[in-house]
Write a protein that holds these residues in place. Structure first.
Motif: not given
Ligand SMILES: Cc1cc2nc3c(=O)[nH]c(=O)nc-3n(C[C@H](O)[C@H](O)[C@H](O)COP(=O)(O)O)c2cc1C
Length: 456
Positions: A52-54, A93-95, A124-128, A214-216, A232-234, A333-335
């Motif tokens: 994962a990556e932060g 790799g998460t990038l 591929v992850v996204t961060t706003p 990864a994004g839901d 990659f899901s939860r 935090r992403t969630r």
């Molecule tokens: C299972 C899972 C793992 C994630 N892992 C990472 C991660 O390692 N690093 C990161 O910056 N974002 C991670 N994210 C965040 C997503 O890239 C995204 O920014 C976040 O889920 C919000 O998008 P959404 O509204 O489409 O879910 C992850 C999301 C999910 C669902």
């Protein structure tokens, strides 16, 4: 038809699934830890190793979040080092597509693909959030709505770069090192990137590293349906997993793709015991270590959006509602919670009904579905989830660094093999991660139609 199970190993890191207080917990930064987990995964014939990556240590009330203070090393650097000590294991790799640049990342991934003989994958992850953006030159420049546009353009631009060298360009023939006069010439014009020039890395064994998403949100799921090879899901309970599986696989046809071209891989943890009761007891002990008193209060504060440091972690929940007026106190935090007031009320009723204090309530509501039981019971559940279309496999999240995968590989993998649902050897001869996963030879071209406004 019986499905074969995909298995990946998530390196434990900065989140509260990782237990640091156990005497067996080792370093999350020393190379030997990465080597141990990767070699264990390869010994278990896993499909890939996952990082994962932060890009910023998360904060709450101005303090670095307790488990983030441990930090972690750079993803691509670690994977390149792991490539040298493994032979068949995929390297994922998460990038981040919001802050990196295509030219830079496409080079790194193509290089990793070369060095590893075709084993590279990109989650591929996204961060706003602007908070993470403060670490970068542009700052927090991207709105929530634009992040998947940028991510899709990022992949489309990377594909352009990876495709800019033909297979023949790779052949070194006598003293001629490239057969075309201008290898690597490319141009990509989009709303987020406007780039042209020459790519410096010749075509790699996979040409396109495996793309994981990864994004839901609905936009995230469409983005995956258009552009990813795996998700990659939860969603790791049977029912939630099946609903997610149906939803996402159902989106593929509109992009001209078949259901088996996108693999669904939920994150799961697991706890093994000689008896079911022993496994349950171990799991309870692990949850108490994961959710420390401090973590419990921090988690509560994320929902209430207030300073709750004066509350007793073993005492009752706050009697008042969350603050929904201000900015989130949990930075990075992403969630987040869709409806904090309703969630807080639901938590309060649950706590009253079950007689739980704050810490036990947090343990209850944050408990990821885990496979808990004897090796035979866990093997049976893992298989059932896959055969019943709740997943195509799993990204296993051990709770200990670096030895957390050992018992799964020693005790569960042989049972999956006996059931005939997991390989007993890697395919003979060299093979890429794409072929190991049974994926098409390139990443989906339909990423272009996602950018065009939706399915073709
Ligand atoms: C299972 C899972 C793992 C994630 N892992 C990472 C991660 O390692 N690093 C990161 O910056 N974002 C991670 N994210 C965040 C997503 O890239 C995204 O920014 C976040 O889920 C919000 O998008 P959404 O509204 O489409 O879910 C992850 C999301 C999910 C669902």
């Amino acid at each position: 038809m019986t499905k074969q199970i995909i298995l990946a190993a998530h390196f434990p890191g900065v989140n509260n699934t990782t237990v640091w207080t156990d005497p067996a917990a080792g370093s999350q930064i020393e190379f030997s830890s990465f080597v141990h987990l990767a070699r264990t995964a390869e010994r278990g014939l896993f499909d890939f190793f996952f990082l994962a990556e932060g890009l910023r240590l998360r904060e709450q009330r101005g303090e670095i979040y307790d488990l983030d203070v441990v930090g972690r090393p750079d993803t691509v650097t670690v994977l390149a080092a792991i490539a040298a000590v493994t032979e068949r294991l995929g390297l994922a790799g998460t990038l981040n597509a919001t802050f990196h640049e295509p030219y830079e990342l496409a080079r790194q991934l193509a290089s990793l693909d070369h060095l590893s003989g075709g084993r590279a994958a990109w989650n591929v992850v996204t961060t706003p959030n602007a908070f993470t953006g403060e670490n970068f030159r542009r700052g927090g420049f991207l709105s929530y709505a634009d992040r998947y546009t940028r991510a899709a353009e990022f992949i489309a631009a990377s594909r352009t770069l990876w495709d800019s060298w033909s297979a023949e360009d790779l052949v070194v023939d006598g003293d001629s090192f490239a057969r075309t006069p201008a290898p690597g010439a490319f141009a990509f014009h989009g709303t987020q990137f406007d780039i042209s020039g020459h790519f410096t890395v010749p075509r790699s064994p996979q040409r396109h590293p495996v793309i994981i998403q990864a994004g839901d949100s609905p936009a995230g799921r469409d983005f995956a349906a258009a552009s990813a090879d795996a998700i990659f899901s939860r969603h790791s309970t049977l029912e939630a997993g099946q609903a997610f599986y149906r939803d996402v696989k159902g989106r593929l046809a509109a992009y001209g793709r078949t259901p088996d071209s996108l693999k669904i891989l939920p994150a799961v943890s697991y706890v093994l015991g000689d008896t079911d009761a022993e496994a349950q007891e171990k799991a309870h002990h692990i949850r108490r270590q994961q959710v420390t008193p401090q973590t419990a209060i921090r988690h509560l504060e994320q929902l209430w959006n207030r300073d709750l440091s004066s509350f007793d972690p073993e005492g009752p929940l706050p009697p008042f509602d969350p603050d929904v007026s201000g900015e989130s106190i949990a930075q990075g935090r992403t969630r987040l919670f869709d409806d904090p007031v309703a969630t807080a009320r639901a938590w309060r009723s649950l706590a009253e009904e079950k007689g739980l204090g704050i810490r036990d309530l947090i343990i209850e509501v944050t408990g990821r579905q885990s496979f808990i039981g004897t090796p035979a019971a866990v093997a049976e559940s893992v298989d059932a989830f896959v055969q019943q279309d709740a997943a195509d496999g799993f990204i296993l999240v051990p709770h200990l660094t670096p030895a957390g995968l050992d018992d799964f590989v020693d005790r569960v993998v042989p049972l999956l093999q006996e059931r005939g649902v997991f390989r007993t050897a890697y395919p003979s001869g060299g093979s890429t991660l794409r072929s190991l996963l049974g994926l098409p030879p390139t990443s989906p071209a339909s990423v272009a139609s996602f950018l065009g406004g939706g399915p073709a």
